[in-house]
Design a protein around this motif. Sequence first.
Motif, PDB file in Angstrom:
ATOM      1  N   LEU A 195       9.242   0.755  -2.588  1.00 19.82           N
ATOM      2  CA  LEU A 195       8.105  -0.147  -2.669  1.00 19.82           C
ATOM      3  C   LEU A 195       6.879   0.637  -2.211  1.00 19.82           C
ATOM      4  CD1 LEU A 195       9.499  -3.521  -1.220  1.00 19.82           C
ATOM      5  CD2 LEU A 195       9.368  -2.781  -3.612  1.00 19.82           C
ATOM      6  N   LYS A 196       5.784   0.504  -2.960  1.00 23.50           N
ATOM      7  CA  LYS A 196       4.560   1.225  -2.601  1.00 23.50           C
ATOM      8  C   LYS A 196       3.342   0.524  -3.197  1.00 23.50           C
ATOM      9  CE  LYS A 196       5.434   4.554  -6.356  1.00 23.50           C
ATOM     10  NZ  LYS A 196       5.665   5.982  -6.641  1.00 23.50           N
ATOM     11  N   PRO A 197       2.185   0.637  -2.551  1.00 23.43           N
ATOM     12  CA  PRO A 197       0.986  -0.022  -3.063  1.00 23.43           C
ATOM     13  C   PRO A 197       0.622   0.501  -4.453  1.00 23.43           C
ATOM     14  CG  PRO A 197       0.655   0.760  -0.819  1.00 23.43           C
ATOM     15  CD  PRO A 197       1.937   1.362  -1.299  1.00 23.43           C
ATOM     16  N   LEU A 254       7.319  -7.310   2.770  1.00 19.38           N
ATOM     17  CA  LEU A 254       6.460  -8.387   2.269  1.00 19.38           C
ATOM     18  C   LEU A 254       5.639  -9.039   3.379  1.00 19.38           C
ATOM     19  CD1 LEU A 254       8.876 -10.089  -0.296  1.00 19.38           C
ATOM     20  CD2 LEU A 254       6.920  -8.620  -0.775  1.00 19.38           C
ATOM     21  N   LYS A 255       6.089  -8.940   4.610  1.00 18.49           N
ATOM     22  CA  LYS A 255       5.325  -9.486   5.726  1.00 18.49           C
ATOM     23  C   LYS A 255       4.058  -8.671   5.991  1.00 18.49           C
ATOM     24  CE  LYS A 255       9.289 -11.454   8.239  1.00 18.49           C
ATOM     25  NZ  LYS A 255      10.149 -11.324   9.449  1.00 18.49           N
ATOM     26  N   ARG A 256       4.063  -7.397   5.596  1.00 19.84           N
ATOM     27  CA  ARG A 256       2.941  -6.503   5.903  1.00 19.84           C
ATOM     28  C   ARG A 256       1.993  -6.276   4.727  1.00 19.84           C
ATOM     29  NH1 ARG A 256       4.463  -0.955   8.180  1.00 19.84           N
ATOM     30  NH2 ARG A 256       2.211  -0.959   8.376  1.00 19.84           N
ATOM     31  N   ILE A 257       2.533  -6.234   3.508  1.00 18.60           N
ATOM     32  CA  ILE A 257       1.712  -5.850   2.365  1.00 18.60           C
ATOM     33  C   ILE A 257       0.755  -6.974   1.967  1.00 18.60           C
ATOM     34  CG2 ILE A 257       3.350  -6.622   0.586  1.00 18.60           C
ATOM     35  CD1 ILE A 257       1.354  -3.323   0.480  1.00 18.60           C
ATOM     36  N   LYS A 258      -0.512  -6.628   1.753  1.00 18.24           N
ATOM     37  CA  LYS A 258      -1.531  -7.611   1.386  1.00 18.24           C
ATOM     38  C   LYS A 258      -2.214  -7.274   0.076  1.00 18.24           C
ATOM     39  CE  LYS A 258      -2.572  -8.837   6.190  1.00 18.24           C
ATOM     40  NZ  LYS A 258      -3.637  -8.895   7.232  1.00 18.24           N
ATOM     41  N   PRO A 310       2.438  -8.954  -7.208  1.00 21.32           N
ATOM     42  CA  PRO A 310       1.343  -9.367  -6.330  1.00 21.32           C
ATOM     43  C   PRO A 310       1.856  -9.508  -4.898  1.00 21.32           C
ATOM     44  CG  PRO A 310       2.174 -11.259  -7.532  1.00 21.32           C
ATOM     45  CD  PRO A 310       2.903 -10.059  -8.075  1.00 21.32           C
ATOM     46  N   PRO A 311       0.950  -9.477  -3.906  1.00 21.41           N
ATOM     47  CA  PRO A 311       1.393  -9.578  -2.503  1.00 21.41           C
ATOM     48  C   PRO A 311       2.011 -10.925  -2.162  1.00 21.41           C
ATOM     49  CG  PRO A 311      -1.005  -9.675  -2.661  1.00 21.41           C
ATOM     50  CD  PRO A 311      -0.504  -9.288  -4.019  1.00 21.41           C
ATOM     51  N   SER A 312       1.794 -11.923  -3.010  1.00 22.59           N
ATOM     52  CA  SER A 312       2.369 -13.257  -2.773  1.00 22.59           C
ATOM     53  C   SER A 312       3.827 -13.353  -3.232  1.00 22.59           C
ATOM     54  CB  SER A 312       1.539 -14.312  -3.509  1.00 22.59           C
ATOM     55  OG  SER A 312       1.499 -14.028  -4.913  1.00 22.59           O
ATOM     56  N   SER A 313       4.368 -12.256  -3.751  1.00 24.96           N
ATOM     57  CA  SER A 313       5.741 -12.276  -4.271  1.00 24.96           C
ATOM     58  C   SER A 313       6.739 -12.549  -3.160  1.00 24.96           C
ATOM     59  CB  SER A 313       6.071 -10.939  -4.931  1.00 24.96           C
ATOM     60  OG  SER A 313       5.206 -10.680  -6.020  1.00 24.96           O
ATOM     61  N   ILE A 318      13.166  -5.516   2.291  1.00 24.38           N
ATOM     62  CA  ILE A 318      12.205  -6.152   1.390  1.00 24.38           C
ATOM     63  C   ILE A 318      11.407  -7.213   2.138  1.00 24.38           C
ATOM     64  CG2 ILE A 318      11.940  -7.619  -0.652  1.00 24.38           C
ATOM     65  CD1 ILE A 318      14.386  -6.277  -1.853  1.00 24.38           C
ATOM     66  N   GLU A 319      12.097  -8.048   2.891  1.00 28.80           N
ATOM     67  CA  GLU A 319      11.438  -9.133   3.612  1.00 28.80           C
ATOM     68  C   GLU A 319      10.445  -8.591   4.632  1.00 28.80           C
ATOM     69  OE1 GLU A 319      15.100 -12.399   3.338  1.00 28.80           O
ATOM     70  OE2 GLU A 319      14.913 -11.081   5.086  1.00 28.80           O
TER      71      GLU A 319
END
Length: 358
Positions: free
Chosen positions: A113-115, A137-141, A90-93, A133-134
């Motif tokens: 990493l991909k949607p 995670l800042k961009r993916i929603k 999930p995007p909250s990971s 990775i960090e």
Amino acid sequence: MRQSGWQQFKRKLFEVPFFMKLFHWEFWPFNVFYFPVFIYYAFLSAKARSVFFFSAANPTIELGGMLGESKGDIFKLIPEKYVPTTRRFPPSSSAKDITTWMEATRLNYPILLKPDIGERGWMVKKIDSLVDIEQYLKRIKVDFLAQAYVSYPIELGLFYYRFPGVAKGRISSITRKGLMAVTGDGKTTARSLLTSNLRARLYIKDFEEKYPEKMDMVPGKGETIEVEPIGNHCRGTTFLDDTGLATEALEATFDEIAASIPGFHFGRFDLRCQSYEDLEKGINFKILELNGAGAEPGHIYQPGRSIWKGYRDVLHHLNVLCNIAIQNHRLGVPYTPFKEGLRFIKKVKAYNRLKESE
């Protein structure tokens, strides 16, 4: 050989990105190229008596794989031996969640990493470090997949279809992907090498933003640097037509692979392999993605290919899609009802708005 005045003028004209795109239809916007195809689609809808006829082509994939399908759900249909190690997050990971998974599965960098739902290379990134990775995670929603990186040297888009009740299918398209790369002379920066390449010039702003560290590199004489690691046409990859390399042995291998995927009849395998010879034997390859009803036969984008041949091949595949769907429907597979299809499209549009807000 000295160029004629017209050749020199044409080269100068094509150095301007606008004219490069205008006179090379492979760079046209999706809706511009596909406008005539929509007319043929209306004819096929009348023939099948359903606007959403394509949903019956691959009944185990949401809407047949035309749009908005989950890559993670499709991977569950494919035997594990054919796919890279993959997990949905999930995007909250947190970065810790991903690195813990990597440790548990004994994966090292790089990974991908991909949607989970995405197209045309959106937010697909090769990850080389914890920092990557960090930043991701800042961009993916939206939900995304973490996947082992497959380093086999040949990347292909292999289109396969098989009619219901028939054991043997057909490989109708093989697209070999030439990733954007530069070969050095020991003196020139990657930026300058890209600038001197007319095709690369269309994407150089993106490369500057995504890979600034690569732009100032000076590759040695004969050394090749891969600038864009993701094999997608809209990210600078050259699509090359290898359809002529489809052999009976290769088709037999994919008959076996396709038969092991419940409900699959029509689509494109995006994969990496060691060699064509190994792929024929069904060894040393991994399926990176399986695209369903919405898949394109990528060989049509071979540079210099006639637009009329492109339309011929697209319409052929659309007709095959319709005929497979009709045959499945006669066997009891329902078409997606019109109202349900509209609700699904609205859901996809809402998802796309969320993407655009990133």
